[in-house]
Design an enzyme around this catalytic site. Structure first.
Site, PDB file in Angstrom:
ATOM      1  N   ASN A  13      50.210  63.027  53.271  1.00 30.51           N
ATOM      2  CA  ASN A  13      49.861  61.802  52.539  1.00 30.51           C
ATOM      3  C   ASN A  13      49.122  62.211  51.271  1.00 30.51           C
ATOM      4  O   ASN A  13      47.935  62.542  51.323  1.00 30.51           O
ATOM      5  CB  ASN A  13      48.997  60.898  53.422  1.00 30.51           C
ATOM      6  CG  ASN A  13      48.545  59.640  52.684  1.00 30.51           C
ATOM      7  OD1 ASN A  13      49.060  59.310  51.624  1.00 30.51           O
ATOM      8  ND2 ASN A  13      47.581  58.944  53.253  1.00 30.51           N
ATOM      9  N   LYS A  15      48.233  60.449  48.851  1.00 34.22           N
ATOM     10  CA  LYS A  15      47.358  59.385  48.340  1.00 34.22           C
ATOM     11  C   LYS A  15      47.588  59.213  46.834  1.00 34.22           C
ATOM     12  O   LYS A  15      48.726  59.343  46.376  1.00 34.22           O
ATOM     13  CB  LYS A  15      45.901  59.669  48.711  1.00 34.22           C
ATOM     14  CG  LYS A  15      45.747  59.901  50.228  1.00 34.22           C
ATOM     15  CD  LYS A  15      44.330  59.894  50.712  1.00 34.22           C
ATOM     16  CE  LYS A  15      44.306  60.105  52.210  1.00 34.22           C
ATOM     17  NZ  LYS A  15      42.943  60.024  52.763  1.00 34.22           N
ATOM     18  N   HIS A  98      47.478  52.279  56.845  1.00 33.39           N
ATOM     19  CA  HIS A  98      46.442  53.304  56.655  1.00 33.39           C
ATOM     20  C   HIS A  98      45.086  52.622  56.485  1.00 33.39           C
ATOM     21  O   HIS A  98      44.975  51.539  55.910  1.00 33.39           O
ATOM     22  CB  HIS A  98      46.766  54.157  55.425  1.00 33.39           C
ATOM     23  CG  HIS A  98      45.944  55.398  55.325  1.00 33.39           C
ATOM     24  ND1 HIS A  98      44.644  55.393  54.841  1.00 33.39           N
ATOM     25  CD2 HIS A  98      46.213  56.687  55.658  1.00 33.39           C
ATOM     26  CE1 HIS A  98      44.165  56.624  54.884  1.00 33.39           C
ATOM     27  NE2 HIS A  98      45.086  57.419  55.372  1.00 33.39           N
ATOM     28  N   GLU A 100      42.702  53.097  54.561  1.00 33.68           N
ATOM     29  CA  GLU A 100      42.330  52.799  53.174  1.00 33.68           C
ATOM     30  C   GLU A 100      42.999  51.521  52.693  1.00 33.68           C
ATOM     31  O   GLU A 100      42.418  50.754  51.912  1.00 33.68           O
ATOM     32  CB  GLU A 100      42.682  53.991  52.274  1.00 33.68           C
ATOM     33  CG  GLU A 100      41.767  55.178  52.512  1.00 33.68           C
ATOM     34  CD  GLU A 100      42.349  56.509  52.074  1.00 33.68           C
ATOM     35  OE1 GLU A 100      41.706  57.528  52.346  1.00 33.68           O
ATOM     36  OE2 GLU A 100      43.447  56.535  51.480  1.00 33.68           O
ATOM     37  N   GLU A 170      44.248  57.974  63.336  1.00 34.22           N
ATOM     38  CA  GLU A 170      43.365  58.432  62.266  1.00 34.22           C
ATOM     39  C   GLU A 170      41.979  57.814  62.436  1.00 34.22           C
ATOM     40  O   GLU A 170      41.753  56.666  62.027  1.00 34.22           O
ATOM     41  CB  GLU A 170      43.937  58.027  60.901  1.00 34.22           C
ATOM     42  CG  GLU A 170      45.189  58.752  60.522  1.00 34.22           C
ATOM     43  CD  GLU A 170      45.298  58.903  59.009  1.00 34.22           C
ATOM     44  OE1 GLU A 170      45.641  60.003  58.565  1.00 34.22           O
ATOM     45  OE2 GLU A 170      45.019  57.940  58.293  1.00 34.22           O
ATOM     46  N   GLY A 176      38.830  62.135  54.908  1.00 31.96           N
ATOM     47  CA  GLY A 176      38.224  62.470  53.622  1.00 31.96           C
ATOM     48  C   GLY A 176      36.754  62.814  53.708  1.00 31.96           C
ATOM     49  O   GLY A 176      36.079  62.937  52.686  1.00 31.96           O
ATOM     50  N   SER A 216      41.488  64.864  58.526  1.00 30.39           N
ATOM     51  CA  SER A 216      40.990  66.208  58.185  1.00 30.39           C
ATOM     52  C   SER A 216      41.594  67.318  59.038  1.00 30.39           C
ATOM     53  O   SER A 216      40.932  68.312  59.342  1.00 30.39           O
ATOM     54  CB  SER A 216      39.454  66.253  58.256  1.00 30.39           C
ATOM     55  OG  SER A 216      38.886  65.344  57.332  1.00 30.39           O
TER      56      SER A 216
END
Length: 255
Positions: A13, A15, A98, A100, A170, A176, A216
């Site tokens: 990903n 991003k 996701h 985010e 996730e 992140g 991560s």
């Protein structure tokens, strides 16, 4: 459950990173590194990089994915992209739900379900993201929350359609941040997800269903995470932006 019945999938990903020239450079470096991998390899790029990604990966073992999709085919949805627009480009995968997208752009379990069904109807493969916040983990509701997200997202999805869905666990607190769930924590939640699939569909469907860990995963911890019985791959963030690091994770999944 027989892990050998499942194909490992390593998806990057990107991003909001890499312009078209940088995308071409990264994919060019990646192609020889992952050639012959014994797992599925996917790069999920920004929308503007999708045409060059599809072109560069043609004839290779790398599939291309988008990072989001809208649930309508067309209309007054400024800034959105339909599933049909993606398939027209040659895109094969799309990430949906996701954290985010949920945190910054108002995604809900309901809209995740609508996007997922639209993507499947258009012939896309879906990487569905679920996961809990640090506060929710500390409250001890991880299993309940992840089960709820999974059940709502898969509402109205048939067993045949399920074959085109992957779930990526996730933990939001490990995205992140440099923090990573322990192998035991990752396995525990991935096993919960597999149990939900079994309850919604069947034990046979659950046994062949691919579940990734995201949050991560990197070249150093990939071996331990991917060795877990219910972890079948990874949705990779930062490490997917460097060909050697991403390739190391692909090799770990191919062992």
């Amino acid at each position: 459950m027989n892990k050998a019945k499942r194909k490992a999938v390593i998806a990057g990903n990107w991003k909001m990173n890499k312009n078209a020239a940088e995308a071409a450079e990264l994919i060019s470096a990646l192609i020889p590194e992952v050639a012959g991998a014994d797992c599925e390899v996917v790069v999920c790029t920004p929308f503007t990089d999708l045409p060059i990604a599809v072109s560069k990966t043609a004839g290779t073992n790398i599939a291309v994915g988008a990072q989001n999709v809208h649930f309508e085919k067309s209309g007054a949805f400024t800034g959105e992209i339909s599933a049909e627009m993606l398939t027209e480009l040659g895109v094969q995968y799309v990430i949906i739900g996701h954290s985010e997208r949920r945190q910054y752009f108002g995604e809900t379990d309901v809209t995740v379900n609508k996007r997922l069904k639209a993507a499947l109807a258009a012939g896309l493969k879906v990487i569905l993201c679920v996961g809990e916040s640090l506060e929710q983990r500390q409250q001890g509701v991880t299993a309940e929350l992840v089960a709820m997200q999974t059940k709502i997202a898969l509402g109205g999805v048939s067993a045949e359609e399920l074959k085109h869905v992957i779930i990526a666990y996730e933990p939001i607190w490990a995205i992140g941040t440099g923090l990573t769930a322990t192998a035991e924590q990752a396995e525990e939640v991935c096993a919960v997800i597999r149990g939900v699939i079994a309850s919604l569909y069947s034990e046979a469907d659950a046994e062949t269903f691919t579940i990734q860990y995201g949050g991560s995963m990197n070249a150093k911890n990939a071996d331990e995470l991917l060795a877990q019985p219910d972890v079948d791959g990874g949705l990779i963030g930062g490490a997917s932006l460097k060909a050697p690091d991403f390739a190391a994770i692909v090799r770990a999944a191919s062992r």
